[in-house]
Design an enzyme around this catalytic site. Structure first.
Site, short mmCIF file in Angstrom:
data_model
loop_
_atom_site.label_atom_id
_atom_site.label_comp_id
_atom_site.label_asym_id
_atom_site.label_seq_id
_atom_site.Cartn_x
_atom_site.Cartn_y
_atom_site.Cartn_z
N ASP A 71 3.99 -57.13 80.98
CA ASP A 71 3.49 -56.01 80.17
C ASP A 71 4.67 -54.89 80.22
O ASP A 71 5.51 -54.83 81.24
CB ASP A 71 2.21 -55.65 80.65
CG ASP A 71 1.53 -54.82 79.44
OD1 ASP A 71 2.06 -54.99 78.30
OD2 ASP A 71 0.36 -54.48 79.72
N LYS B 198 0.95 -54.18 64.75
CA LYS B 198 1.65 -54.79 65.91
C LYS B 198 2.97 -55.59 65.02
O LYS B 198 2.52 -55.93 63.69
CB LYS B 198 0.98 -55.64 66.40
CG LYS B 198 -0.17 -55.22 67.08
CD LYS B 198 -0.99 -56.45 67.93
CE LYS B 198 -1.64 -57.65 67.01
NZ LYS B 198 -2.13 -58.39 67.75
N ARG C 246 -10.18 -61.34 81.75
CA ARG C 246 -11.18 -61.09 80.75
C ARG C 246 -12.20 -62.20 80.76
O ARG C 246 -12.04 -63.14 81.08
CB ARG C 246 -10.43 -61.47 79.39
CG ARG C 246 -9.29 -60.07 79.01
CD ARG C 246 -8.69 -60.47 77.85
NE ARG C 246 -8.11 -59.09 77.61
CZ ARG C 246 -6.91 -59.11 76.70
NH1 ARG C 246 -6.74 -59.96 76.08
NH2 ARG C 246 -6.14 -57.89 76.97
N CYS D 193 -2.55 -50.83 79.74
CA CYS D 193 -1.95 -49.34 79.13
C CYS D 193 -2.81 -48.28 79.84
O CYS D 193 -1.94 -46.96 79.98
CB CYS D 193 -2.12 -49.26 77.61
SG CYS D 193 -3.55 -50.28 76.81
N HIS E 58 3.52 -50.57 73.35
CA HIS E 58 2.97 -51.79 74.03
C HIS E 58 3.78 -52.85 73.81
O HIS E 58 4.06 -53.33 72.54
CB HIS E 58 1.59 -52.09 73.84
CG HIS E 58 0.47 -50.89 73.91
ND1 HIS E 58 -0.15 -50.87 74.71
CD2 HIS E 58 0.52 -49.84 72.97
CE1 HIS E 58 -0.96 -49.73 74.39
NE2 HIS E 58 -0.49 -48.96 73.30
N HIS F 235 5.18 -50.56 78.75
CA HIS F 235 4.73 -49.42 77.77
C HIS F 235 5.94 -48.49 77.88
O HIS F 235 6.38 -48.13 78.76
CB HIS F 235 3.48 -48.86 78.28
CG HIS F 235 2.30 -49.85 78.39
ND1 HIS F 235 1.85 -50.49 79.23
CD2 HIS F 235 1.50 -50.20 77.33
CE1 HIS F 235 0.85 -51.29 79.09
NE2 HIS F 235 0.54 -51.18 77.52
N GLN G 294 0.36 -60.80 82.48
CA GLN G 294 1.24 -60.53 81.34
C GLN G 294 2.69 -59.90 81.76
O GLN G 294 2.59 -59.32 82.95
CB GLN G 294 0.66 -59.44 80.57
CG GLN G 294 -0.61 -59.96 79.84
CD GLN G 294 -1.27 -58.98 79.12
OE1 GLN G 294 -1.19 -57.70 79.86
NE2 GLN G 294 -2.04 -59.12 77.96
#
Lengths: 613, 613
Positions: free
Chosen positions: A348, A431, A328, A299, A477, A350, A346
């Protein structure tokens, strides 16, 4: 006490019974904590030099059954904390003593973090803890908040599962204890069903199937938690990710690209540095003085693309998507196959939009997720992850309330089942978590839609509203698969490696009946034809029996197998062997090659789970 | 003396003339080195406190022209090195003195590294340097190996270009000098052509176009050398990479996936650690003691996928491809737009095969590269990058000879023009480098095929040969685009941002003649139709004049522009405006909407540069 509470009390009582048995067998035993977990319980035990193994389980279970047969009542007493500490000292229980001392110093807030259940802190206690509770059955007494079942006879069916090492309070600098796990249900039938499920899960273990089906590998030279995907595994990844991109592309999402590293300044502004700074991989430049980190999320990078142009309300929603890998720094003890890795890819996205647009955007994402998961033959349920009263959430409470209400309105409008989980929110906003249910009845958090008022403010993102004034957009997100590695760990076990045609790394295998030139040429020609159509096909021309070759194809769970011999060459027809789970009719019939190939192609394109052949 | 040697001598003589002029204008000047570079020359000068700027160029050039008009002969003298040092002292030339002292200590090997040309070391000198040469013109004398043109009048046409800071001997701990650059050619016409090209290159600068066309951005928060690609730029990346994958996919390459980090052990085995260890980004885990690095290449990871199964000669060639980003810790001073970045995305491939298969594989790659670059309207030439006699190459000389011969056989069989460049090999093997020529006449190294006998041995990669014995495969490293970032920096300038339809981020822009509902609805409907076909289309419905809207579309270099008004709505026809460079006929004609859309779609699919409309 409802069914769940009863099951919980039963499992917790079994933890005490396990400890009772241990104390009877090994009087020197010192106890840590013994909480309820999914499907059962555990207890952390320090037996000095004695090493437990599964071979001890028969003895342990026998002893536990004796205690159960005795039907000892669980009796509760409350004592001042100083008295409890004296009890722990006297009974040589240093772990309990440590917990009680911490509790005395820190009060309930700390107690909650230290697992209040174990600590015997009475619910509703004031911030200063005065009294703690004990439970006694027979000659065993344990510090415990309860509740328990009435007596040891009322604990249903159980089985000890395994024993593993566990550091005291999860800290590897502390003493290593032995953690004994058990599973427990109200009835023998439920227990048996669960044990069968565990056995089936073992057969389907994605780490095992990953190797058998040649999907991914780990290399000691590359490091733990860093899988490498073979050509077969990469097909799975790419097909899944392409589907996710296709669904979002249809909704107006545009692809962007960001690097995998950044200066840490980016996260100081986003707030991630303060929150997660010690969980990041740090990157050291030897040529410059830049302090870099590997991105553990996308993000903040994406905000920088938004911020690179001036934006108008007419441009919104702006929707970015990117399939990219985040890193991570997981503890090595927590790594597990593809379920828990250090390199996480991911799907992902946004979205930068106005508050009014959130409902429309979130609702489209829910529909896309429903399409994805129904295609994958998995049921979805929805969890609203809201904040609790804890620390560490950014932004004003009023903003949170508005955000949470917005998300609840979305799921209500979609008329889908949902439940609210307090304390599961991200630090920057609430979320909607999408929970997928697998063939073994297990539930996994997969996709997610997160609402975020915070980052647009922190990065000072703006758009010009209809009145010509600058305003912060809202950020959503969203991911449909989440981590593709983690999703694969779930999906491989869900399907037991029997992938539908559109995902199967090898869709058709062509076996030659003999090694004559005419047969081999025909097979190779067929291979070329199929490849031309974009199918994933291989020829097995080994000098082996057809039976052996068919078994090899079955081991690799190839959806379609064609045997090519003189008959097939003469007739131009084939009788495809169809993988059992895909069949809707039991009899295979002969069909023209072209017809077979175009059917397979169409099935792959339509992403079906069953064949029409 | 051939043309190139003459041009070289001419440019080098101009460096001396520049220094002569500087000394006449600023007698305190101390000189560093003044070599020939592409298209010209420079001289590093220390003027004490005096700061040169482009405003001084008129004076400097006037002085240089006086010296040229005087037609002073260049006279060579050779003197013992001790005498040369005394000369440097006497004339207050400390930089020359330092070079001469180093030379005296270290001999010719070092002299070569220190730019022998500048040092006046006679060619063919023994390892111990006894004498150095000087060149004198008028009252200026300089340490120099030569050769020079006969006299200052014979230097052709030149122009001073720019002045920039340069640390003495490239070391930022040393004194900063002023580097004055000039360009020079044999004729005024050639010089003028070059200056026009420079002006054109400035207009086409990919950093400028990257911003104007909204292709990529840099963020101070993310860091230097780390571009972020906007939706438009990501289309370019993805279309180029998809084409490269399609070409290789057709040749049997299979996609794999690897993480972006690894334990450093991987590179200790591959040999990269010893060679490049100080140019890598180091990654620090805060949770474990793992010593990790970011991958600066993909080959060692890919060997681990190969090594994960036992392989037979029947499995070869095994061809992996992966579009993935590598990270190189470039010095911040060397970063430049997309040409030199720290995050480098490659269309990488590795082939594991037998030595006999190399020719076939390399030849297929050459053909694929030819297809790619001819589609991109760029000419290719080929460089064989072989080893020289230097240090640091791994493996036996005999193996290198064989490898180099193999590659030369390949390019000979392909009947393509090539030249051999000694000293340009990778440390593990020789390469075929593909050089692309751009519209401004510049040459760039792009794709590459590298032969590698070393890594298969170091990682003990094996296959079972026909006799059942284990053998090492040969490895080929290949990319068609190379770094997509670097390629884009070249291609954006090659096309001046006028991308062909298949690459254009926005292929069609629909302009509304007015803002009436009927017009807007028609435009939106057309947009939906075009998107359905997979085209990249936008509507400009702003409340602006059509003229303004057309100019906006031109600035963004959109290939096709449609103006929608009552006439178009009534007729169902459009008269597309075609971007000038794509036209083959000058007159636009009306055609049905469907016809227009399907033509654009087919042009995109066929990847053409000119339109048939």
């Amino acid at each position: 006490m409802d069914k769940n509470d009863h099951l919980h009390a039963m499992r917790h009582s079994l933890a005490h019974i396990l400890a009772t048995a241990v104390q009877q067998l090994w009087p020197q035993a010192k106890f840590g904590v013994g909480p309820v977990v999914d499907n059962g319980f555990y207890y952390d035990i320090d037996l000095g030099g004695v090493k437990l193994s599964e071979e001890d389980f028969a003895t342990l279970e026998k002893q536990m059954h004796k205690i159960i047969a005795a039907d000892q009542p669980f009796e509760r007493t409350e004592v001042p904390i100083a008295e409890a500490i004296a009890w722990a000292k006297e009974n040589h229980q240093p772990y309990k003593e440590e917990l009680l001392n911490d509790l005395k110093r820190a009060g309930t807030t700390a107690a909650k973090e230290l697992d209040g259940e174990e600590l015997g802190v009475a619910t509703g206690a004031e911030s200063k803890v005065d009294k703690v509770s004990f439970y006694t059955n027979g000659d065993f007494t344990d510090l415990c908040r309860g509740p328990h079942v009435a007596s040891t006879g009322k604990v249903g069916a159980f089985q000890l599962q395994r024993v593993s090492g566990a550091y005291w309070r999860g800290n590897e600098k502390n003493q290593q204890m032995q953690r004994v796990y058990g599973v427990a249900f109200e009835t023998e039938a439920e227990l048996k069903k669960h044990l069968q499920m565990l056995e089936e899960a073992k057969q389907r273990d994605h780490r095992r199937l990953g190797q058998e089906l040649d999907l991914f590998v780990f290399s000691d030279l590359v490091g733990s938690g860093l899988p490498l995907f073979t050509p077969r595994g990469t097909v799975l990844r790419n097909e899944l990710l392409a589907f996710s991109e296709e669904l979002r592309g249809g909704l107006g999402y545009e692809k962007v690209w960001i690097p995998h590293i950044t200066k840490k300044e980016l996260y100081e502004i986003s707030g991630h540095w303060a929150k997660f700074g010690d969980e990041l991989f740090l990157v050291k430049s030897q040529e410059t003085s830049d302090e870099l980190v590997m991105k553990p999320m996308n993000c903040p990078h994406h905000t920088q693309i938004y911020a690179s142009q001036s934006r108008s309300y007419r441009d919104l929603p702006i929707r970015y998507m990117e399939t990219t890998t985040i890193y991570r720094d997981e503890k090595s003890g927590e790594l597990h196959g593809l379920s828990r890795v250090r390199s996480i890819t991911q799907d992902d996205s946004h979205i930068f939009c106005t508050l009014d647009q959130v409902k429309q955007e979130a609702s489209q994402l829910i529909k896309a997720a429903q399409t994805l998961y129904s295609t994958l033959d998995m049921e979805l349920s929805f969890r609203l992850s809201f904040r609790d009263d804890g620390q560490g959430y950014l932004g004003e409470k009023a903003l949170w309330d508005r955000a949470q209400k917005t998300l609840e309105d979305v799921v209500k409008a979609e008329k889908i089942d949902y439940f609210i989980a307090e304390g599961e929110a991200a630090f920057y906003g609430p979320k909607i978590d999408f929970m997928a249910h697998d063939a073994l009845g297990r539930t996994w958090q997969v996709a997610t839609v997160q609402l975020d008022f915070i980052q647009p403010e922190r990065f000072n993102l703006e758009y010009t509203n209809e009145k010509g004034a600058p305003e912060h957009p809202v950020m959503l997100h969203a991911a449909l698969l989440g981590s593709v590695e983690r999703f694969l760990s779930v999906y491989i076990e869900h399907t037991a490696g029997k992938f539908p045609v559109w995902l199967a790394p090898e869709q058709v295998r062509i076996l030659t009946l003999n090694q004559e030139k005419a047969t081999v040429d025909y097979a190779e020609n067929l291979l070329a034809q199929a490849k031309e159509l974009g199918l994933r096909v291989a020829v097995d021309n080994d000098n082996e029996s057809v039976g052996k070759k068919i078994r090899n194809a079955e081991v690799m769970k190839v959806p379609y197998v064609l045997v090519i011999g003189p008959k097939e060459i003469d007739s131009g027809q084939v009788v495809p062997r169809v993988r059992k789970d895909m069949e809707v009719q039991s009899e295979s019939k002969a069909l023209k090659l072209e017809e077979f190939l175009s059917t397979v192609k169409n099935e792959a394109k339509a992403r079906v789970n069953k064949t029409s052949l």
